[in-house]
Structure formats: C-alpha cells, structure tokens
Design an enzyme around this catalytic site. Sequence first.
Site, mmCIF file in Angstrom:
data_model
loop_
_atom_site.group_PDB
_atom_site.id
_atom_site.type_symbol
_atom_site.label_atom_id
_atom_site.label_comp_id
_atom_site.label_asym_id
_atom_site.label_seq_id
_atom_site.Cartn_x
_atom_site.Cartn_y
_atom_site.Cartn_z
ATOM 1 N N ASN A 32 0.186 0.355 10.694
ATOM 2 C CA ASN A 32 1.119 -0.031 9.643
ATOM 3 C C ASN A 32 2.306 -0.774 10.248
ATOM 4 O O ASN A 32 2.358 -1.006 11.457
ATOM 5 C CB ASN A 32 1.565 1.197 8.836
ATOM 6 C CG ASN A 32 2.312 2.220 9.686
ATOM 7 O OD1 ASN A 32 2.816 1.920 10.771
ATOM 8 N ND2 ASN A 32 2.381 3.448 9.199
ATOM 9 N N ASP A 221 -8.290 5.870 2.547
ATOM 10 C CA ASP A 221 -7.017 6.102 3.214
ATOM 11 C C ASP A 221 -6.004 5.023 2.857
ATOM 12 O O ASP A 221 -4.810 5.307 2.709
ATOM 13 C CB ASP A 221 -7.234 6.149 4.733
ATOM 14 C CG ASP A 221 -5.948 6.413 5.491
ATOM 15 O OD1 ASP A 221 -5.470 7.569 5.469
ATOM 16 O OD2 ASP A 221 -5.395 5.456 6.087
#
EC number: 3.1.2.2
Length: 347
Positions: A32, A221
């Site tokens: 991320n 996810d």
Amino acid sequence: RADAPGLGWGCGRGRELSCASFGRIMRPDDANIAGNVHGGTILKMIEEAGAIISTRHCNSQAGEPCVAALARVERTDFLSPMCIGEVANVSAEITYTSRHSVEVQVNVMSENILTGAKKVTNKATLWYVPLSLKNVNKVVEVPPIQYARKEQEDEGKKRYEEQKLDRLETKQRNGDVILPVINPEPHTVGYSQSSLIHLVGPSDCTLLGFVHGGVTMKLMDEVAGIVAARHCKTNIVTASVDAINFHEKIKKGCVITVSGRMTFTSNKSMEIEVFVDADPFVDEPRERYRAVSAFFTYVSLSKDGKPLPVPQLLTETEDEKRRFEEGKGRYLQTKAKRQAQMQQAAQ
C-alpha cells in the site's frame, strides 16, 4: 534442494511428510502507499505454495492426472507487517491426507536482506481437493502420507472432521446480499461497504479453467481493505482472516462480484465480511451463485506503525445489530484463545 536463486524444494524432516519452499522480494506494487505489503499478496503466495505441493503429491503415484483445487483456508493471523524490500520466504508442508483431501500447513517468514533479520509473519492451514484433468467434476483419490507418530494422524483426522462440519454450516448461512445505500452517514455500514467486479480471464485460472484460490483471496483482501480505509481514513493493514470457505468453483469467463461490509468494531480492530458471487457469462444458463465467503480483520496504524483507535461502527438495522453481536462473539472468542495461548507459553 534446488540451486536456483529464490526457489528451492526440500524437506527437513526426511521422507515422512512432503514439503516445499520458495521466496521472492517484495516490490512497490505488492504494498500500500505506506509501504506495508497487502495481506492479499501474502495470501496469494501462501495459496501458490499449497497448490504446488498438494498437486505434486496427488500426482506422485500412478493414476489419473489431477490438479489440486483450494477448498478452505483456516483462520490466518498476520503476526507482523511485511515491507517493501523484504524477502518473503514461504514454506509448505503436507500434514494430513484423507481419501479425497490434503491438508497443507504454510509458514511465511520475512527477511531483511540488508541486516539479515528474520521474523515469522504468517502461519496458515489450507485444504485441497484433487480434481481430474479429464473430468473436472471428478475428485480423485489422494495418495496417503507416512506419519512419524500415530498421534499425528489422529490429530489430523480431528481437524479434517471439524473443517468439514464448519464448511457445511457456513454454506447454509450464505444467503445475504449487499445493497447500495443512498447518502449514508459516516461510520455506518452503508458508508464503507464496497464491491469489485472482475471478469475472470485465462491468467486467473488453473489448468482446469477455474480461478486460482489465491487470485480470489487477493481480490477479497483488496475489497476488505477499501472498506476498512473508508471507515477510519487511516493506513490499515490485515490483522487476520477467519476461515475462507470455497463453496463452488468459479469458471473462466464468469463475472465475479466481490462484496465487503463492516460487521463489527472493537477499540482497535475492524471485522469485515467479504463474499464472492459468480455470474456465468459465456455459454452458461446458470444463475448467480455464492462461491466464497470469509471474515477479514483489519487494524488502523499511525505513520510510525502504532495501532490507532478505530471509530465505533454505527448500526442502524436489526440485521446490522445482529451481525455486530455475532462479530463481537467471534472477537471475544479469539481474544480468549489468544490469552490462553499466552498463558500456556509463559508456563
């Protein structure tokens, strides 16, 4: 053990159990914006290791060629975050076989290649079913493994019976759908709920033309992460995943809808229900069906990686309140198990 860099096969326990390992460095597209590797990326690697070792084992004796299909992933805890630049070392071991299924236990360790520091990040248990290459609806028999002790076989059989029962119970309660909410208030279920639509292509699939379990888990996810980020507006990471049940296969050409909604919040964690529905798209008269379901737990982190308080989930409908109480029950049960394990380790 093979000499190829980053990939090796071997078994430290001799010929008692089949095992395998591989590793690769974590890149920016695995993580991320804060540099933490996506939980879905790790889940995909775990499933790849399990699929390789179980397929290899199921074809180790003369018989009908087959490919192992993922049926279930037991609860998986993300023990510590993994970061860009670290090497993920994944090791898999077959720990039990029934007549038609294989249990694989997988460990993931992160390695800082600059300092040499290593730490365990994940432990997971997966169940596979071998499907014939000639007839995808046919489940072939699994070659038995040799156990070092009779207790290992007895414990494995107990785990097999427990997961079989839980899969049946989960499938029976999979009728919910997520509907859009007009102008939802912040911190409500409708405010953060999210969906992702994906057309299943050849690169998503196994030799049999069905979606890899790891591909599905990665998409799940991603959706759960969006739900968590919308709810708390901070950096979030996957803390754990409850059992993921693969109820039915997803065929190439299907359109899948991955949906997620917040079900429970504690002071520092968020539980998100995620399920996958499949719509046969090409040459298939079948209607939409529920293929996969699971609960993901996320935590909110500050810029220096410390846990942050999570905004309380605001429940509005009776169904939302019921799901909140069910999530609270799972949270308290997990917390009690963790405390019991810590007490045993301290003794």
